[in-house]
Design a protein around this motif. Structure first.
Motif, PDB file in Angstrom:
ATOM      1  N   THR A   1      -6.368  14.232   4.280  1.00 21.97           N
ATOM      2  CA  THR A   1      -5.396  15.294   4.006  1.00 21.97           C
ATOM      3  C   THR A   1      -6.024  16.522   3.361  1.00 21.97           C
ATOM      4  O   THR A   1      -5.390  17.568   3.276  1.00 21.97           O
ATOM      5  CB  THR A   1      -4.281  14.780   3.073  1.00 21.97           C
ATOM      6  N   GLY A   2      -7.245  16.395   2.860  1.00 22.18           N
ATOM      7  CA  GLY A   2      -7.886  17.480   2.136  1.00 22.18           C
ATOM      8  C   GLY A   2      -7.628  17.343   0.641  1.00 22.18           C
ATOM      9  O   GLY A   2      -6.940  16.423   0.193  1.00 22.18           O
ATOM     10  N   PHE A   3      -8.175  18.262  -0.123  1.00 24.39           N
ATOM     11  CA  PHE A   3      -8.086  18.192  -1.582  1.00 24.39           C
ATOM     12  C   PHE A   3      -7.418  19.443  -2.148  1.00 24.39           C
ATOM     13  O   PHE A   3      -7.763  20.562  -1.778  1.00 24.39           O
ATOM     14  CB  PHE A   3      -9.486  18.047  -2.196  1.00 24.39           C
ATOM     15  N   ASP A   4      -6.467  19.217  -3.035  1.00 22.83           N
ATOM     16  CA  ASP A   4      -5.869  20.289  -3.819  1.00 22.83           C
ATOM     17  C   ASP A   4      -6.765  20.510  -5.031  1.00 22.83           C
ATOM     18  O   ASP A   4      -7.206  19.539  -5.661  1.00 22.83           O
ATOM     19  CB  ASP A   4      -4.475  19.899  -4.314  1.00 22.83           C
ATOM     20  N   TYR A   5      -7.018  21.772  -5.353  1.00 21.28           N
ATOM     21  CA  TYR A   5      -7.840  22.107  -6.515  1.00 21.28           C
ATOM     22  C   TYR A   5      -7.062  23.017  -7.453  1.00 21.28           C
ATOM     23  O   TYR A   5      -6.319  23.892  -7.017  1.00 21.28           O
ATOM     24  CB  TYR A   5      -9.121  22.853  -6.096  1.00 21.28           C
ATOM     25  N   ILE A   6      -7.276  22.792  -8.745  1.00 24.63           N
ATOM     26  CA  ILE A   6      -6.754  23.668  -9.781  1.00 24.63           C
ATOM     27  C   ILE A   6      -7.915  24.010 -10.702  1.00 24.63           C
ATOM     28  O   ILE A   6      -8.662  23.118 -11.119  1.00 24.63           O
ATOM     29  CB  ILE A   6      -5.602  23.001 -10.565  1.00 24.63           C
ATOM     30  N   TYR A   7      -8.060  25.287 -10.967  1.00 24.33           N
ATOM     31  CA  TYR A   7      -9.104  25.772 -11.860  1.00 24.33           C
ATOM     32  C   TYR A   7      -8.431  26.574 -12.971  1.00 24.33           C
ATOM     33  O   TYR A   7      -7.485  27.308 -12.713  1.00 24.33           O
ATOM     34  CB  TYR A   7     -10.052  26.734 -11.136  1.00 24.33           C
ATOM     35  N   ALA A   8      -8.953  26.461 -14.168  1.00 24.37           N
ATOM     36  CA  ALA A   8      -8.509  27.320 -15.268  1.00 24.37           C
ATOM     37  C   ALA A   8      -9.738  27.619 -16.119  1.00 24.37           C
ATOM     38  O   ALA A   8     -10.560  26.726 -16.360  1.00 24.37           O
ATOM     39  CB  ALA A   8      -7.418  26.656 -16.092  1.00 24.37           C
TER      40      ALA A   8
ATOM     41  N   ASP B   1      -1.908   6.009 -17.221  1.00 24.61           N
ATOM     42  CA  ASP B   1      -0.447   5.885 -17.270  1.00 24.61           C
ATOM     43  C   ASP B   1       0.271   7.229 -17.202  1.00 24.61           C
ATOM     44  O   ASP B   1       1.323   7.338 -16.593  1.00 24.61           O
ATOM     45  CB  ASP B   1      -0.015   5.146 -18.540  1.00 24.61           C
ATOM     46  N   ASN B   2      -0.275   8.255 -17.823  1.00 24.19           N
ATOM     47  CA  ASN B   2       0.400   9.562 -17.863  1.00 24.19           C
ATOM     48  C   ASN B   2      -0.228  10.562 -16.879  1.00 24.19           C
ATOM     49  O   ASN B   2      -0.123  11.766 -17.068  1.00 24.19           O
ATOM     50  CB  ASN B   2       0.412  10.123 -19.282  1.00 24.19           C
ATOM     51  N   PHE B   3      -0.830  10.072 -15.809  1.00 24.86           N
ATOM     52  CA  PHE B   3      -1.452  10.936 -14.807  1.00 24.86           C
ATOM     53  C   PHE B   3      -0.428  11.890 -14.191  1.00 24.86           C
ATOM     54  O   PHE B   3      -0.706  13.077 -14.033  1.00 24.86           O
ATOM     55  CB  PHE B   3      -2.100  10.078 -13.713  1.00 24.86           C
ATOM     56  N   ASP B   4       0.748  11.388 -13.846  1.00 25.63           N
ATOM     57  CA  ASP B   4       1.780  12.248 -13.254  1.00 25.63           C
ATOM     58  C   ASP B   4       2.189  13.373 -14.198  1.00 25.63           C
ATOM     59  O   ASP B   4       2.503  14.476 -13.750  1.00 25.63           O
ATOM     60  CB  ASP B   4       3.005  11.437 -12.845  1.00 25.63           C
ATOM     61  N   GLN B   5       2.171  13.107 -15.493  1.00 28.57           N
ATOM     62  CA  GLN B   5       2.476  14.153 -16.468  1.00 28.57           C
ATOM     63  C   GLN B   5       1.448  15.278 -16.373  1.00 28.57           C
ATOM     64  O   GLN B   5       1.807  16.462 -16.373  1.00 28.57           O
ATOM     65  CB  GLN B   5       2.484  13.573 -17.886  1.00 28.57           C
ATOM     66  N   LEU B   6       0.166  14.936 -16.257  1.00 30.47           N
ATOM     67  CA  LEU B   6      -0.873  15.955 -16.110  1.00 30.47           C
ATOM     68  C   LEU B   6      -0.666  16.761 -14.835  1.00 30.47           C
ATOM     69  O   LEU B   6      -0.712  17.988 -14.861  1.00 30.47           O
ATOM     70  CB  LEU B   6      -2.267  15.314 -16.084  1.00 30.47           C
ATOM     71  N   VAL B   7      -0.407  16.090 -13.730  1.00 30.33           N
ATOM     72  CA  VAL B   7      -0.241  16.778 -12.442  1.00 30.33           C
ATOM     73  C   VAL B   7       0.966  17.714 -12.484  1.00 30.33           C
ATOM     74  O   VAL B   7       0.866  18.872 -12.066  1.00 30.33           O
ATOM     75  CB  VAL B   7      -0.115  15.758 -11.289  1.00 30.33           C
ATOM     76  N   ARG B   8       2.097  17.248 -12.993  1.00 30.30           N
ATOM     77  CA  ARG B   8       3.293  18.110 -13.097  1.00 30.30           C
ATOM     78  C   ARG B   8       3.016  19.320 -13.985  1.00 30.30           C
ATOM     79  O   ARG B   8       3.377  20.443 -13.660  1.00 30.30           O
ATOM     80  CB  ARG B   8       4.490  17.326 -13.644  1.00 30.30           C
TER      81      ARG B   8
END
Length: 149
Positions: free
Chosen positions: A15-22, A131-138
């Protein structure tokens, strides 16, 4: 000690990779959300020219490496202290490696956190998540919608 930059990716070869940079650079900080569907190159956060700001707008439009990102960045200068605080709170008890034998498609992810005067912390995983991975992604994706923290 302060947060210099973070890089987050998630996806797989199919599917490819989504990237976020800050990144905080000099007197400003910026956020770049590069979803897989845009098929953009992976950027090197340590590259001095990887820099997005209003005063750098002309350079962004003429540089062949930066131009593809011209519509997916945001200024987060005044939010940077909260970015650092939230990132460190979410990842405080994370291990550096998460891996589970795949039973189907592999879901890979990685997070690099670079603090001043420290080596980058690299956290990686496939098919296993804190456990809180979804929290990071959101939380990271909420910046893409222009929400202020």
């Amino acid at each position: 000690m302060g947060l210099e930059y973070l890089t987050f990716y998630q996806g797989n070869l199919e599917t490819g990779f989504d990237y976020i940079y800050a990144k905080k650079k000099d007197d400003h900080a910026f956020y770049v959300n590069a979803p897989a569907k845009l098929d953009l190159d992976i950027m090197d956060m340590t590259d001095e020219k990887f820099d997005f700001s209003q005063k750098n707008r002309l350079q962004i439009t003429i540089d062949k490496d930066l131009r593809p990102f011209s519509d997916v960045w945001q200024n987060i200068t005044f939010q940077w202290p909260n970015v650092e605080r939230q990132l460190l709170a979410i990842t405080a008890d994370w291990a550096d490696d998460y891996a589970k034998e795949p039973v189907g498609p592999v879901e890979e992810w990685g997070l690099t956190i670079k603090m001043t005067d420290q080596e980058p912390r690299i956290i990686v995983g496939y098919n296993e998540f804190p456990d809180n991975f979804d929290q990071l992604v959101r939380w990271l994706n909420s910046y893409a919608q222009g929400k202020l923290r």
